[in-house]
Every structure is written in C-alpha cells, then in structure tokens.
Design a protein around this motif. Structure first.
Motif, PDB file in Angstrom:
ATOM      1  N   LEU A  57       0.834  -1.201   0.000  1.00  0.00           N
ATOM      2  CA  LEU A  57       0.000   0.000   0.000  1.00  0.00           C
ATOM      3  C   LEU A  57       0.869   1.250   0.000  1.00  0.00           C
ATOM      4  O   LEU A  57       1.844   1.329   0.746  1.00  0.00           O
ATOM      5  CB  LEU A  57      -0.908   0.036   1.225  1.00  0.00           C
ATOM      6  CG  LEU A  57      -2.064  -0.955   1.236  1.00  0.00           C
ATOM      7  CD1 LEU A  57      -2.760  -0.929   2.582  1.00  0.00           C
ATOM      8  CD2 LEU A  57      -3.045  -0.640   0.140  1.00  0.00           C
ATOM      9  N   PRO A  58       0.527   2.232  -0.800  1.00  0.00           N
ATOM     10  CA  PRO A  58       1.276   3.491  -0.777  1.00  0.00           C
ATOM     11  C   PRO A  58       0.912   4.309   0.456  1.00  0.00           C
ATOM     12  O   PRO A  58      -0.180   4.174   1.020  1.00  0.00           O
ATOM     13  CB  PRO A  58       0.828   4.195  -2.059  1.00  0.00           C
ATOM     14  CG  PRO A  58      -0.484   3.586  -2.414  1.00  0.00           C
ATOM     15  CD  PRO A  58      -0.497   2.201  -1.852  1.00  0.00           C
ATOM     16  N   ILE A  85     -10.735   3.646  -3.660  1.00  0.00           N
ATOM     17  CA  ILE A  85     -11.457   2.377  -3.538  1.00  0.00           C
ATOM     18  C   ILE A  85     -10.884   1.351  -4.499  1.00  0.00           C
ATOM     19  O   ILE A  85     -10.644   0.199  -4.133  1.00  0.00           O
ATOM     20  CB  ILE A  85     -12.966   2.595  -3.763  1.00  0.00           C
ATOM     21  CG1 ILE A  85     -13.528   3.429  -2.606  1.00  0.00           C
ATOM     22  CG2 ILE A  85     -13.703   1.278  -3.895  1.00  0.00           C
ATOM     23  CD1 ILE A  85     -14.923   3.960  -2.840  1.00  0.00           C
ATOM     24  N   ALA A  86     -10.611   1.762  -5.733  1.00  0.00           N
ATOM     25  CA  ALA A  86     -10.026   0.847  -6.718  1.00  0.00           C
ATOM     26  C   ALA A  86      -8.645   0.378  -6.267  1.00  0.00           C
ATOM     27  O   ALA A  86      -8.304  -0.810  -6.396  1.00  0.00           O
ATOM     28  CB  ALA A  86      -9.946   1.522  -8.080  1.00  0.00           C
ATOM     29  N   LEU A  92      -6.198  -5.506  -2.014  1.00  0.00           N
ATOM     30  CA  LEU A  92      -6.847  -6.639  -1.368  1.00  0.00           C
ATOM     31  C   LEU A  92      -6.685  -7.902  -2.206  1.00  0.00           C
ATOM     32  O   LEU A  92      -6.334  -8.969  -1.683  1.00  0.00           O
ATOM     33  CB  LEU A  92      -8.328  -6.339  -1.130  1.00  0.00           C
ATOM     34  CG  LEU A  92      -9.144  -7.437  -0.460  1.00  0.00           C
ATOM     35  CD1 LEU A  92      -8.604  -7.751   0.925  1.00  0.00           C
ATOM     36  CD2 LEU A  92     -10.597  -7.018  -0.390  1.00  0.00           C
ATOM     37  N   ASN A  93      -6.899  -7.788  -3.496  1.00  0.00           N
ATOM     38  CA  ASN A  93      -6.726  -8.935  -4.386  1.00  0.00           C
ATOM     39  C   ASN A  93      -5.280  -9.408  -4.389  1.00  0.00           C
ATOM     40  O   ASN A  93      -5.003 -10.618  -4.362  1.00  0.00           O
ATOM     41  CB  ASN A  93      -7.182  -8.593  -5.810  1.00  0.00           C
ATOM     42  CG  ASN A  93      -8.671  -8.407  -5.904  1.00  0.00           C
ATOM     43  OD1 ASN A  93      -9.430  -8.939  -5.097  1.00  0.00           O
ATOM     44  ND2 ASN A  93      -9.114  -7.638  -6.880  1.00  0.00           N
ATOM     45  N   SER A  94      -4.358  -8.470  -4.412  1.00  0.00           N
ATOM     46  CA  SER A  94      -2.939  -8.816  -4.403  1.00  0.00           C
ATOM     47  C   SER A  94      -2.552  -9.510  -3.102  1.00  0.00           C
ATOM     48  O   SER A  94      -1.832 -10.510  -3.106  1.00  0.00           O
ATOM     49  CB  SER A  94      -2.113  -7.545  -4.602  1.00  0.00           C
ATOM     50  OG  SER A  94      -0.756  -7.823  -4.592  1.00  0.00           O
ATOM     51  N   ILE A  99      -1.330 -14.407   0.008  1.00  0.00           N
ATOM     52  CA  ILE A  99      -1.699 -15.316   1.098  1.00  0.00           C
ATOM     53  C   ILE A  99      -1.860 -16.729   0.559  1.00  0.00           C
ATOM     54  O   ILE A  99      -1.366 -17.694   1.155  1.00  0.00           O
ATOM     55  CB  ILE A  99      -2.986 -14.833   1.809  1.00  0.00           C
ATOM     56  CG1 ILE A  99      -2.689 -13.571   2.622  1.00  0.00           C
ATOM     57  CG2 ILE A  99      -3.577 -15.931   2.696  1.00  0.00           C
ATOM     58  CD1 ILE A  99      -3.925 -12.850   3.122  1.00  0.00           C
ATOM     59  N   ARG A 100      -2.536 -16.870  -0.579  1.00  0.00           N
ATOM     60  CA  ARG A 100      -2.697 -18.199  -1.182  1.00  0.00           C
ATOM     61  C   ARG A 100      -1.336 -18.811  -1.496  1.00  0.00           C
ATOM     62  O   ARG A 100      -1.089 -19.990  -1.247  1.00  0.00           O
ATOM     63  CB  ARG A 100      -3.558 -18.120  -2.436  1.00  0.00           C
ATOM     64  CG  ARG A 100      -5.047 -17.989  -2.154  1.00  0.00           C
ATOM     65  CD  ARG A 100      -5.893 -18.170  -3.411  1.00  0.00           C
ATOM     66  NE  ARG A 100      -5.788 -17.038  -4.316  1.00  0.00           N
ATOM     67  CZ  ARG A 100      -6.493 -15.919  -4.221  1.00  0.00           C
ATOM     68  NH1 ARG A 100      -7.373 -15.780  -3.235  1.00  0.00           N
ATOM     69  NH2 ARG A 100      -6.349 -14.930  -5.087  1.00  0.00           N
TER      70      ARG A 100
END
Length: 125
Positions: A57-58, A85-86, A92-94, A99-100
């Motif tokens: 995160l920046p 938000i984008a 979040l996706n990253s 995590i996966r």
C-alpha cells in the motif's frame, strides 16, 4: 518515548520514522530540548504501517485508512475517491493472492519436513 526507543522497539530506522512523520502517518511532540517524543501507542501503529507498506500500500492510501484501523467499528473515510477504492480493491486482491501463495508454500514445507522427520525416525529405529 524518544525516537531511538521507538526505533528499537519496532525495528524501524530513525530515518523511516521521520519519513512517516513527514507523510503524516505518525506525530510526535517536542520536548523542551527539541527531541521528538512519541506515545506508547506508536509502537503498534508503526508496526501496522510497516505491515501495510510491506503489503504494497502506498503511504497516501495508508494515511487515509490508518484512522479506520485504530477503531474499526467507526470506519469513516470522508474523502474516499473511486481511485482510492479501486486501489484498495487491487491491494486486497494482491494480498489474497500472496496469502494463497504463502499457504501453498507453507503446506509444501510442512509436507517436506514431515517426510524428512519420518525418514529420520525410520533410520533411527
């Protein structure tokens, strides 16, 4: 606490702590001798900032969401733009993908260690 203590407790260089202050992520008061003084709550806050930075995160996004992380039941971001938000959705996706990946790697290492331990136990027997 002084900057050296905060640096030691968080493993964060003094230079980075000053940078966090410049970015309005943390704040200090000044003692009579001009030294920075931080409250005890900044230990957790600095660790949280480092985690968010490590997650990619920046600082401009961290500055917006940091107040929400201190009191999660009262989330209020008055200036949450569609871009913010984008960005958060992308992050979040990253994070979820990392995590996966970490879980897969953890499971592979666990399996490998189990096999090595079993082989060692059989050799010892």
């Amino acid at each position: 606490m002084r900057i050296g203590q905060l640096s030691e407790l968080t493993g964060t260089s003094r230079r980075l702590l000053r940078y966090y202050e410049e970015q309005d992520l943390i704040a200090s008061t000044r003692a009579a001798n001009g030294y920075r003084d931080y409250g005890d709550e900044y230990v957790d806050k600095v660790l949280q900032i480092r985690g968010l930075l490590d997650a990619g995160l920046p600082t401009r996004v961290i500055r917006q969401i940091l107040p929400c992380l201190n009191s999660p039941r009262t989330i209020s971001i008055s200036d949450a733009t569609p871009e913010t938000i984008a960005t958060l959705e992308q992050e979040l996706n990253s994070m979820s993908e990392r995590i996966r990946c970490l879980v897969r790697n953890r499971d592979a290492i666990t399996s490998y260690l189990d096999d090595v331990r079993d082989a060692t136990a059989r050799q010892a027997a």
